[in-house]
Scaffold this motif. Structure first.
Motif, PDB file in Angstrom:
ATOM      1  N   VAL A   1       1.333   5.302  -1.931  1.00 59.83           N
ATOM      2  CA  VAL A   1       0.791   6.400  -2.727  1.00 59.83           C
ATOM      3  C   VAL A   1       1.968   7.035  -3.469  1.00 59.83           C
ATOM      4  CG1 VAL A   1      -0.420   8.605  -2.740  1.00 59.83           C
ATOM      5  CG2 VAL A   1      -1.060   6.825  -1.090  1.00 59.83           C
TER       6      VAL A   1
ATOM      7  N   ALA B   1      -3.022   5.963  -5.609  1.00 61.21           N
ATOM      8  CA  ALA B   1      -2.867   4.986  -4.542  1.00 61.21           C
ATOM      9  C   ALA B   1      -2.807   3.596  -5.148  1.00 61.21           C
ATOM     10  CB  ALA B   1      -4.036   5.090  -3.563  1.00 61.21           C
TER      11      ALA B   1
ATOM     12  N   THR C   1      -2.993   3.860   2.034  1.00 55.16           N
ATOM     13  CA  THR C   1      -4.023   3.290   1.174  1.00 55.16           C
ATOM     14  C   THR C   1      -4.867   4.361   0.505  1.00 55.16           C
ATOM     15  OG1 THR C   1      -5.505   3.108   3.066  1.00 55.16           O
ATOM     16  CG2 THR C   1      -4.188   1.170   2.525  1.00 55.16           C
ATOM     17  N   ASN C   2      -4.785   5.579   0.985  1.00 53.49           N
ATOM     18  CA  ASN C   2      -5.601   6.661   0.438  1.00 53.49           C
ATOM     19  C   ASN C   2      -4.710   7.779  -0.085  1.00 53.49           C
ATOM     20  OD1 ASN C   2      -8.115   5.483   1.312  1.00 53.49           O
ATOM     21  ND2 ASN C   2      -7.547   6.117   3.371  1.00 53.49           N
ATOM     22  N   VAL C   3      -5.186   8.465  -1.111  1.00 57.71           N
ATOM     23  CA  VAL C   3      -4.415   9.585  -1.642  1.00 57.71           C
ATOM     24  C   VAL C   3      -4.236  10.638  -0.549  1.00 57.71           C
ATOM     25  CG1 VAL C   3      -5.063   9.205  -4.038  1.00 57.71           C
ATOM     26  CG2 VAL C   3      -6.515  10.643  -2.587  1.00 57.71           C
TER      27      VAL C   3
ATOM     28  N   ASN D   1       0.827  -1.203   0.000  1.00 58.13           N
ATOM     29  CA  ASN D   1       0.000   0.000   0.000  1.00 58.13           C
ATOM     30  C   ASN D   1       0.865   1.258   0.000  1.00 58.13           C
ATOM     31  OD1 ASN D   1      -2.277  -1.647   0.109  1.00 58.13           O
ATOM     32  ND2 ASN D   1      -2.198  -1.704   2.339  1.00 58.13           N
TER      33      ASN D   1
END
Length: 127
Positions: free
Chosen positions: A34, A53, A103-105, A32
């Motif tokens: 970005v 991501a 896991t997230n932008v 994970n």
């Protein structure tokens, strides 16, 4: 440790296109991460351009490039691409890719959140 290497920069006329590549080593896209693209024009602060991501392929763009730039990733090649269309002279800059775990932008493409950086590739847009 993660290492990033950009390529694909060059000189292009206004309205033209370039595709930048960022090859990542030291981790795989199955993990994970970005990956972001940033740019720094002469005499200006570095700014975020786009990010993706690897967890779910979600993306984000700066308002100034939305609709003209496209970020994508190739998991088999551990490479992130930035397709840049309709380039403008004011977009002349050194373009950097960077990486951070997540896991997230990253909200608002904050460069402070990115831990690993490439050396950059020069993009020159002539008028």
């Amino acid at each position: 440790e993660a290492q990033l290497a950009e390529s694909g920069g060059g000189v292009v006329q206004a309205g033209g296109s370039l595709r930048l590549s960022c090859v990542v080593s030291g981790f795989t896209f199955d993990e994970n991460w970005v990956i972001g693209w940033f740019r720094q024009a002469p005499g200006k602060e570095r700014e975020g351009v786009s990010e993706i991501a690897t967890y779910d392929g979600s993306t984000d763009y700066a308002d100034s490039v939305r609709g003209r730039f496209t970020i994508s990733s190739d998991h088999a090649k551990n490479t992130v691409y930035l397709q840049m269309n309709s380039l403008k002279p004011e977009e002349t800059a050194v373009y950097y890719c960077a990486a951070t775990i997540g896991t997230n932008v990253v909200v608002e493409l904050s460069e402070q959140e990115f831990n690993y950086w490439g050396q950059g590739t020069q993009v020159t847009v002539s008028s």
